[in-house]
Design an enzyme around this catalytic site. Structure first.
Site, mmCIF file in Angstrom:
data_model
loop_
_atom_site.group_PDB
_atom_site.id
_atom_site.type_symbol
_atom_site.label_atom_id
_atom_site.label_comp_id
_atom_site.label_asym_id
_atom_site.label_seq_id
_atom_site.Cartn_x
_atom_site.Cartn_y
_atom_site.Cartn_z
ATOM 1 N N PHE A 149 77.420 17.770 44.473
ATOM 2 C CA PHE A 149 76.344 18.761 44.530
ATOM 3 C C PHE A 149 74.994 18.180 44.167
ATOM 4 O O PHE A 149 73.956 18.718 44.561
ATOM 5 C CB PHE A 149 76.650 19.940 43.586
ATOM 6 C CG PHE A 149 76.476 19.622 42.124
ATOM 7 C CD1 PHE A 149 75.232 19.705 41.516
ATOM 8 C CD2 PHE A 149 77.554 19.235 41.341
ATOM 9 C CE1 PHE A 149 75.060 19.402 40.169
ATOM 10 C CE2 PHE A 149 77.408 18.941 40.006
ATOM 11 C CZ PHE A 149 76.153 19.020 39.411
ATOM 12 N N LYS A 173 82.472 16.528 54.214
ATOM 13 C CA LYS A 173 82.834 17.657 53.368
ATOM 14 C C LYS A 173 81.877 17.659 52.189
ATOM 15 O O LYS A 173 82.067 16.978 51.196
ATOM 16 C CB LYS A 173 84.288 17.545 52.889
ATOM 17 C CG LYS A 173 84.930 18.888 52.538
ATOM 18 C CD LYS A 173 84.791 19.430 51.178
ATOM 19 C CE LYS A 173 84.527 18.780 49.929
ATOM 20 N NZ LYS A 173 83.803 19.728 48.988
ATOM 21 N N GLU A 176 80.551 22.555 47.947
ATOM 22 C CA GLU A 176 80.459 23.977 48.284
ATOM 23 C C GLU A 176 79.408 24.696 47.445
ATOM 24 O O GLU A 176 79.080 25.846 47.714
ATOM 25 C CB GLU A 176 81.825 24.647 48.107
ATOM 26 C CG GLU A 176 82.366 24.707 46.693
ATOM 27 C CD GLU A 176 83.090 23.429 46.253
ATOM 28 O OE1 GLU A 176 83.845 23.508 45.258
ATOM 29 O OE2 GLU A 176 82.880 22.369 46.883
ATOM 30 N N CYS A 281 73.999 10.647 38.458
ATOM 31 C CA CYS A 281 74.902 9.605 37.956
ATOM 32 C C CYS A 281 74.131 8.378 37.516
ATOM 33 O O CYS A 281 74.687 7.505 36.845
ATOM 34 C CB CYS A 281 75.949 9.243 39.008
ATOM 35 S SG CYS A 281 75.278 8.393 40.445
#
Length: 498
Positions: A149, A173, A176, A281
């Site tokens: 995300f 993918k 979400e 990160c």
């Protein structure tokens, strides 16, 4: 309410799994859309679309594929404002940070524009009598990316830019939590001239991830996320015969030597620790001043800079950072703050309970500062992924060097000093994959490569640059001889180059 569907074969694919996820506006805490969550059948539809497109796309010469990358880059730049506002509305980053997210992704697209050069093979004339040997790089086929995300534009472009330019077709993918920008990027890729099926987007959760891991036509998976999930995808993906590069978590350290320019260090630390609400990160959540005087001076200068930070909604041009991505993540970060105080660290500034007037239901966490953190604390061992900076004092250079070297994560590290010899020694000896020297967030430029060590990365190949080209291609080597006259007797021995 707005519905976010899958994007397959150049058009929306209405979710048929019966499952949907809520997409929030982190600034207000309100649900703004619902995203379809794919099952194995819908993942298969995306894979079959990519498989159908692969032969024609792989046969397209590299220069023509590069022209699509050029056109895509121009379209993303043209739509930068739209993409940044869309990204901020679902992630919570301030607009300037969202534009930076997109721009860093575009830098990999720029690298992909030069793919004809990167795909050149090797050639040896006269390897043996009348024998030439040459190699070529060829695409793998259908490949997949599973992205987090925190960078919904940059990391997808890191993956699909190189993969598509080298002749593969792609199934993405995305997270979400903020799925709209990846769909918009796929639309722009089609507008740039990529054939239908070259880039497909299928939303989902673990069910979709497991379907990607198990699908026999997917040849490789690239992943960025937490270390536990990275290890899961790496171990299961490779067990299913796929190439996997899986980037995990981080706990990056900033080493401050006594000779460092503390005014500059403070500015760098505040941006690196609190920018994007710490949801990076490559954030710098641990600072290691060497010596008591360095630590005391650094703390004294940090506090007023932290107190000046403005936390605001994503569209506030004066805000340094916005909300975190979800209520669950807000609670997780605040739980870590409580744990740090319980473990005995000194809580110098507490960001819990932060409320923004008019946006009281938003997912905001105030800037937090700990001092006197120790190695046995969970809050040091684990990734918090929020606007929390920890001061960890070291007595000397060797102690400071050991901290990032011995930590379970090895993504990035920075050292701040005017001493070139000390910086060189640190860069050589530290057990971490990416090093910054007076650079707080050492994310390499696109034509180099991104990747950490230890539990920060699983697999043998890094992201983007030539490492990305290697990951998304396989080498074929040809040994050729063109004899004159009649073919001689059949040979039953292995050929040599005498």
């Amino acid at each position: 309410m707005r519905a976010i569907e899958h994007y397959v074969s150049g058009k929306a694919l209405i979710g048929a799994s019966g499952r949907h996820g809520d997409v929030y506006n982190p600034n207000t805490g309100a649900v703004q859309a619902q995203v379809a969550l794919a099952n194995a059948r819908e993942i298969d539809a995306a894979v079959q679309s990519a498989a159908k497109a692969f032969p024609g796309w792989a046969a397209t010469n590299p220069q023509r594929r590069a022209r699509v990358m050029f056109a895509f880059k121009q379209l993303v730049e043209k739509n930068m404002d739209e993409l940044a506002h869309l990204l901020s509305s679902e992630h919570g980053k301030v607009i300037a940070d969202s534009k930076g997210d997109i721009q860093r992704g575009l830098e990999v697209i720029e690298f992909a524009c030069g793919i004809p050069h990167a795909l050149k093979g090797e050639y040896t004339e006269g390897a043996g009598p009348g024998i030439d040997v040459y190699s070529m790089r060829q695409p793998l086929g259908v490949v997949a990316g599973i992205t987090p995300f925190n960078f919904p534009a940059m990391i997808p472009m890191w993956m699909f830019g190189v993969a598509i330019a080298t002749g593969n077709t792609f199934v993405l993918k995305p997270s979400e939590k903020d799925p709209s920008v990846p769909v918009r990027l796929a639309e722009l890729m089609m507008e740039a001239g990529a054939p239908e099926g070259v880039l497909n987007v299928a939303h989902g959760d673990k069910e979709a991830v497991d379907a990607i891991i198990a699908h026999p036509e997917i040849k490789a998976i690239s992943f960025v996320g937490s270390s536990d999930i990275a290890h899961y995808i790496y171990s299961h993906g490779t067990a299913n015969g796929k190439r996997v590069q899986a980037m995990g978590g981080a706990k990056n350290h900033g080493i401050v030597l006594p000779d460092a320019d503390l005014d500059q260090v403070v500015k760098d630390l505040v941006g690196a620790a609190y920018g994007s609400a710490g949801e990076r990160c490559m954030a710098l959540p641990v600072v290691v001043p060497v010596g008591k005087k360095t630590a005391d001076d650094l703390r004294e200068r940090l506090i007023p800079e932290i107190e000046k930070l403005k936390v605001g909604i994503s569209t506030d041009a004066d805000a340094q950072y916005g909300p975190v991505v979800s209520l669950a993540h807000k609670r997780k970060v605040e739980d870590y703050i409580g744990l740090g105080a319980k473990e005995g660290a000194e809580l110098v500034r507490d960001g819990r309970g932060f409320k923004l007037q008019g946006y009281e239901e938003g997912f905001f966490v105030g800037p937090t500062l700990f001092d006197k953190v120790s190695t046995e604390m969970r809050t040091y061992k684990e990734e918090i992924f929020g606007p929390v900076l920890q001061i960890m004092r070291a007595e000397n250079f060797e102690e400071a060097l050991a901290l990032p070297s011995q930590h379970q994560y090895g993504n990035g590290v920075a050292i701040f000093t005017r001493n070139g010899r000390a910086a060189r020694e640190f860069a050589q000896r530290v057990n971490v994959g990416m090093v910054g020297i007076n650079v707080p967030i050492p994310v390499p430029v696109a034509y180099h490569t991104f990747g950490g060590w230890k539990r920060s990365a699983f697999g043998d190949t890094n992201q983007h640059g030539m490492e990305g080209v290697k990951f998304y291609t396989k080498v074929k080597t040809v040994t050729a001889r063109w004899p004159e006259g009649d073919v001689g007797d059949q040979s039953f021995v292995i050929p040599t180059m005498r």
